[in-house]
Motif scaffolding. Structure first.
Motif, mmCIF file in Angstrom:
data_model
loop_
_atom_site.group_PDB
_atom_site.id
_atom_site.type_symbol
_atom_site.label_atom_id
_atom_site.label_comp_id
_atom_site.label_asym_id
_atom_site.label_seq_id
_atom_site.Cartn_x
_atom_site.Cartn_y
_atom_site.Cartn_z
ATOM 1 N N MET A 121 0.865 -1.177 0.000
ATOM 2 C CA MET A 121 0.000 0.000 0.000
ATOM 3 C C MET A 121 0.907 1.234 0.000
ATOM 4 O O MET A 121 1.660 1.443 0.965
ATOM 5 C CB MET A 121 -0.910 0.013 1.235
ATOM 6 N N PRO A 122 0.868 2.030 -1.057
ATOM 7 C CA PRO A 122 1.798 3.172 -1.146
ATOM 8 C C PRO A 122 1.726 4.107 0.061
ATOM 9 O O PRO A 122 2.753 4.567 0.565
ATOM 10 C CB PRO A 122 1.369 3.890 -2.427
ATOM 11 N N TRP A 123 0.537 4.389 0.560
ATOM 12 C CA TRP A 123 0.418 5.321 1.678
ATOM 13 C C TRP A 123 1.045 4.725 2.945
ATOM 14 O O TRP A 123 1.666 5.439 3.731
ATOM 15 C CB TRP A 123 -1.044 5.711 1.917
ATOM 16 N N PHE A 124 0.913 3.407 3.144
ATOM 17 C CA PHE A 124 1.514 2.772 4.315
ATOM 18 C C PHE A 124 3.036 2.781 4.195
ATOM 19 O O PHE A 124 3.741 3.103 5.154
ATOM 20 C CB PHE A 124 1.006 1.337 4.480
ATOM 21 N N ALA A 125 3.533 2.421 3.019
ATOM 22 C CA ALA A 125 4.986 2.412 2.805
ATOM 23 C C ALA A 125 5.566 3.810 3.011
ATOM 24 O O ALA A 125 6.634 3.962 3.610
ATOM 25 C CB ALA A 125 5.300 1.900 1.401
ATOM 26 N N ARG A 126 4.854 4.838 2.551
ATOM 27 C CA ARG A 126 5.323 6.222 2.718
ATOM 28 C C ARG A 126 5.333 6.611 4.194
ATOM 29 O O ARG A 126 6.314 7.157 4.703
ATOM 30 C CB ARG A 126 4.442 7.167 1.901
ATOM 31 N N LEU A 127 4.245 6.300 4.916
ATOM 32 C CA LEU A 127 4.187 6.620 6.348
ATOM 33 C C LEU A 127 5.231 5.840 7.137
ATOM 34 O O LEU A 127 5.892 6.387 8.026
ATOM 35 C CB LEU A 127 2.791 6.339 6.909
ATOM 36 N N TYR A 128 5.399 4.568 6.812
ATOM 37 C CA TYR A 128 6.392 3.757 7.505
ATOM 38 C C TYR A 128 7.803 4.291 7.225
ATOM 39 O O TYR A 128 8.659 4.312 8.120
ATOM 40 C CB TYR A 128 6.281 2.294 7.093
ATOM 41 N N GLY A 129 8.031 4.716 5.991
ATOM 42 C CA GLY A 129 9.323 5.292 5.616
ATOM 43 C C GLY A 129 9.636 6.571 6.388
ATOM 44 O O GLY A 129 10.802 6.908 6.596
ATOM 45 N N ARG A 130 8.628 7.295 6.809
ATOM 46 C CA ARG A 130 8.831 8.495 7.644
ATOM 47 C C ARG A 130 8.902 8.134 9.122
ATOM 48 O O ARG A 130 9.662 8.715 9.885
ATOM 49 C CB ARG A 130 7.697 9.489 7.422
#
Length: 171
Positions: A121-130
């Motif tokens: 999930m792009p939004w999860f990967a982005r949030l996890y990356g932050r």
């Protein structure tokens, strides 16, 4: 940066930051060992089948499963607050700490099982990356503090004393 932003950041750094860092330290300390304990349960046939089903879940179903421990532990935490409110502070605190440990173990294992699906999930990967670098930075900042170093030295000294006494008592 505006005055309000500086004020809010300062309040966070003085109040919520240290408290959050302590919670994160507890989870960081327990994450790997508790996850390994939970992984041992996969030796049981029924547990292994359940984990195999979880690994195959699509991303949003994996996300729902990932939040199950938080929902299941909420009534236990409310019961602990009730006991604390009724004057049974030690019992309530022990229940909260037990629930936190069980929750950390379950979430750690579920994250290990669901991370590949969640990262699709792009939004999860982005949030996890932050989240991950921020969390690691906050923990590193706490570990650099004089208070942390002093507490760590005390814990290590106590552990060495316990080991010495244990070795002395052995036949």
């Amino acid at each position: 940066m505006s005055f309000l932003k500086r004020l809010l950041r300062g309040l966070f750094n003085l109040t919520l930051g240290p408290a959050l860092a302590l919670v994160l330290i507890f989870e960081e300390w327990g994450w790997e060992p508790l996850q390994r304990v939970m992984a041992r349960l996969a030796r049981l046939p029924l547990w292994a089948r359940m984990e195999a089903l979880i690994v195959r879940l699509p991303p949003y179903a994996a996300l729902m499963v990932f939040f199950v421990p938080a929902l299941l532990l909420l009534p236990i935490k409310l019961l602990a607050l009730y006991w604390i409110g009724r004057g049974h502070a030690v019992l309530g605190l022990l229940l909260v700490l037990s629930a936190k440990m069980m929750g950390t173990a379950a979430v750690a294992r579920l994250f290990a099982l669901t991370q590949p699906a969640l990262m699709r999930m792009p939004w999860f990967a982005r949030l996890y990356g932050r989240w991950k670098p921020w969390k690691d930075g906050l923990i590193a900042q706490l570990k650099r503090s004089g208070t942390w170093r002093a507490m760590s030295a005390t814990v290590h000294a106590m552990a060495a004393s316990v080991r010495a006494i244990r070795d002395w008592l052995r036949p």
